[in-house]
Design a protein around this motif. Structure first.
Motif, PDB file in Angstrom:
ATOM      1  N   ILE B  20      49.042  39.532  38.852  1.00  0.00           N
ATOM      2  CA  ILE B  20      47.685  39.721  39.377  1.00  0.00           C
ATOM      3  C   ILE B  20      46.701  38.706  38.810  1.00  0.00           C
ATOM      4  CG2 ILE B  20      46.808  41.357  37.648  1.00  0.00           C
ATOM      5  CD1 ILE B  20      45.708  43.006  40.113  1.00  0.00           C
ATOM      6  N   THR B 239      55.747  45.485  38.355  1.00  0.00           N
ATOM      7  CA  THR B 239      55.319  45.341  39.758  1.00  0.00           C
ATOM      8  C   THR B 239      56.481  45.431  40.736  1.00  0.00           C
ATOM      9  OG1 THR B 239      55.427  42.911  39.653  1.00  0.00           O
ATOM     10  CG2 THR B 239      53.280  43.957  39.173  1.00  0.00           C
ATOM     11  N   ALA B 270      49.894  49.790  36.722  1.00  0.00           N
ATOM     12  CA  ALA B 270      49.898  48.415  37.232  1.00  0.00           C
ATOM     13  C   ALA B 270      51.084  48.178  38.153  1.00  0.00           C
ATOM     14  CB  ALA B 270      49.927  47.433  36.066  1.00  0.00           C
ATOM     15  N   PHE B 274      49.137  47.231  41.365  1.00  0.00           N
ATOM     16  CA  PHE B 274      48.706  45.822  41.408  1.00  0.00           C
ATOM     17  C   PHE B 274      49.110  45.075  42.672  1.00  0.00           C
ATOM     18  CE2 PHE B 274      47.693  44.640  36.669  1.00  0.00           C
ATOM     19  CZ  PHE B 274      46.630  45.529  36.697  1.00  0.00           C
TER      20      PHE B 274
END
Lengths: 452, 452
Positions: B20, B239, B270, B274
């Protein structure tokens, strides 16, 4: 590196269970009424089971369709993965190709929901309100609790007392799914009260817990009984694992030379082995089938193939099976499941026909195998599954010694997340081996019922 | 009935993690050296981490390739399933479409192996012999123990003392995979001895355990440190869950209106959020992001966005994050994880930028939600995941009240098979809620370091 996981598309999940009764060269012995000792009729079983399951119990059809409602629930975790144990193979230095089907991905962490779900479904369809059952370590009870929650059925579990106290977390899991869990023997049934009167300190057995659950079901029209192994329809439901494995091996362009399975009541064994044994019986493909049981509960290797009761209070029909006698209570040192006094009649029958190699293993060597497996494959097996792991490793080492590249398949029937105490006891040197002696067997078998 | 499970083909498993940092409108605050309070250089981190991970920590590249060796291990349980919670939707009577990604199928039962595996891999490549780390309830420690076993690395885990004694089974799991587990604070480190000297009865905290692990890594050239959350590279590795979920929702022709995630150190949050937040930041798709934390450890909702240490002994760099102060110890009544004093700097940063809605929930309502979820969906969530379940149910009920059919996505980051004691305590009425008061927060924050 080639993939270690062989997946099956959801659309290729089996649409029918495989019924080995269609392929048997001779039928298994009749099931007898406990009172008359004459063959029972479906109606005799009606107080305990819904007719759909009784029909499956006696069906001679090779393929029995899996209802769409059951497939809907199966799909939550099925098809389960088939793994190639490449890291274990490498560690062993074996030319064997080791495959394991992994049933630990189910909501309760074992293969038991494969039959809990259809049993709950057929009972729900028959208007049943409550299911009564027994459980030892809790794999079966938690699976039926899960299935009951899904279909909105009450579930009453008689849990072997020693496990009730030693394994509170399996009990907690059952209660979370809404089941009522009672330590067995209990004061709630005649069978339980009779045992307690005679042996106030009795820590229970599967045979006693079955008596309690059967008694409750037989005496309450809204309650039926559910069994997690042994019966034909239970074994039938488990064949979804072997049928999936067969398709997955086809994807891998392989076929097992050996199928290995641990066996207590016989449902895990039948689930993975029967579809392959069926091909052998039909003359399509040859295969070796290896059944592994604990040396401390050796029904297949030391029991007698004879008529016996399924429970301690002798409320169940008489079935011909390998048995240690219905009064059998496993030694306290025995850490895992696989502790039922008898063996599924269908498993006993095909063993008697010479289609199954049987082995009994001591628990320490099984835990040793499980720890080795976890180190290389990452998954911690349930203690029951460790018996299959041990035998698979031994087969792989035989392949190494013989320089043969065989394909070995076993079912990793559950994870060991609820069994850490047993693993910690093993590591701490607190477990020991126990061999059920021939003298003990003879004593246990002295009480077998007399059947002409 | 439409399928409840959305699978991804193995060949569609992500080949790169999403970073990110490439899409942030302004960069997060610099990480400061604990001594000089000046921005640190990669070399300052070299005693603790291999350079490959340090490079990921500071990388501005949007996509960072997942090494094939890591994908090989991921494939053991990835891609994980995405479920449509149709039975829960029906029970709530909501028009919302509820989806959950299920990470409980990993060998250790949570999302943590997603980063444990690459961390072990990069350390192995760098010639490291041993990894030192901390763990609270044991989700992270067991995941690193698994990854260490796979790559042949020794693993040393400082486990918060209260959990070491209360959760022996997570410890047993770690030990089975070959890790050495030490109760923290311990007598093995200066940090541990100093704490024990001052507070002989100290039951430990993540901050203390981190100090011990960092000290060991910093003082032994063969040992590096591994952290299970907070750091940029840890969030990066997670992720893979959000990226898979995005592809799976595409298969279902859907896209989330809301992404819900529980957050302790921030890596689970996250991981799922994300990739969707990145699309929002790039102006491609809008989405609401909801972060849920325990009211008894409310770093995002009541903490201060300020520079603080990651550990109690102040051995780590200073990072700008939402913090309750590095001396924070959660109340004993708090049953789950999510108990770190700080929040990942990247999560804090995007929250400060206004992209995240934050909520703090009491544990009783979270357990209530978890039990409801298990009853309908069959899977018993870890107590941490129950925070996301609670918020998801609340969002679904809002949709019902507003008559809106929104798509809600959350990450069911782990199963609750090791957390039955907490569930049983909940059922028995032994748990209570605790709100961290403003006065307590003020006191805890009084000791924050002064940074110009």
């Amino acid at each position: 590196m080639d993939s270690v996981k062989i997946l099956l598309n959801e659309r290729d999940m089996p649409t029918a269970w495989y019924n080995i009764q269609a392929d048997l060269p001779k039928p298994p012995a009749a099931v007898l009424h406990p009172g008359t000792k004459r063959p029972i009729s479906p109606d005799d079983l009606a107080p305990l089971f819904p007719m759909a399951l009784i029909e499956q119990e006696v069906s001679q059809e090779r393929w029995i369709p899996i209802p769409e409602e059951v497939r809907d629930i199966y799909r939550q975790w099925r098809p389960t993965p088939l793994y190639r144990a490449r890291r274990l193979e490498k560690a062993l230095g074996t030319p064997a190709r080791i495959y394991y089907k992994y049933e630990g991905v189910s909501p309760s962490g074992s293969h038991k929901p494969n039959t809990a779900v259809p049993q709950a479904y057929y009972n729900k369809m028959a208007g049943v309100k409550r299911l009564a059952t027994e459980t030892g370590a809790g794999q079966w009870g938690s699976s039926l609790a899960f299935a009951g929650a899904i279909f909105g059925l009450e579930v009453l579990v008689y849990m072997v007392k020693v496990s009730y106290h030693q394994k509170p977390y399996r009990r907690g899991l059952m209660e979370n799914w809404g089941a009522r869990v009672v330590a067995s023997p209990s004061e709630e049934t005649n069978a339980g009260r009779a045992i307690i009167a005679e042996h106030p300190d009795c820590t229970g057995s599967l045979g006693i817990a079955i008596s309690e659950a059967v008694e409750v079901a037989a005496s309450d029209p809204n309650t039926k009984y559910a069994l997690g192994s042994v019966l034909n329809h239970v074994l039938l439901h488990q064949t979804v694992t072997g049928l999936e494995a067969e398709k997955q091996l086809e994807i891998a362009s392989d076929y097992p030379d050996v199928v290995v399975a641990c066996t207590g009541g016989g449902s895990n064994f039948a689930g993975i082995a029967f579809p392959f044994l069926g091909k052998k019986l039909r003359g399509e493909k040859d295969v070796r089938i290896v059944a592994v049981e604990p040396a401390s509960c050796p029904s297949l290797t030391k029991g007698k193939f004879a008529y016996d009761y399924g429970d301690t209070a002798h409320l169940t029909p008489l079935v011909k099976m390998h048995t240690l006698g219905s009064t059998f209570v496993p030694e306290g040192v025995h850490a895992g499941g696989l502790r039922y006094h008898g063996m599924a009649p269908l498993v006993s029958h095909v063993t008697d026909l010479g289609h199954v190699e049987t082995r009994a293993y001591h628990q320490l060597s099984c835990f040793e195998a499980g720890v080795l497996f976890a180190k290389h494959e990452g998954i911690l097996p349930a203690p029951e599954a460790n018996h299959a792991v041990r035998a698979t490793i031994d087969e792989a080492l035989r392949c190494k010694a013989e320089g043969r590249s065989e394909a070995i398949l076993f079912n990793l029937c559950g994870h060991g997340h609820f069994d850490l105490q047993a693993y910690m006891d093993y590591k701490a040197g607190k477990l020991r081996d126990h061999e059920y002696s021939s003298k003990e067997v003879a004593m246990a078998l002295a009480g077998l019922p007399v059947v002409e």
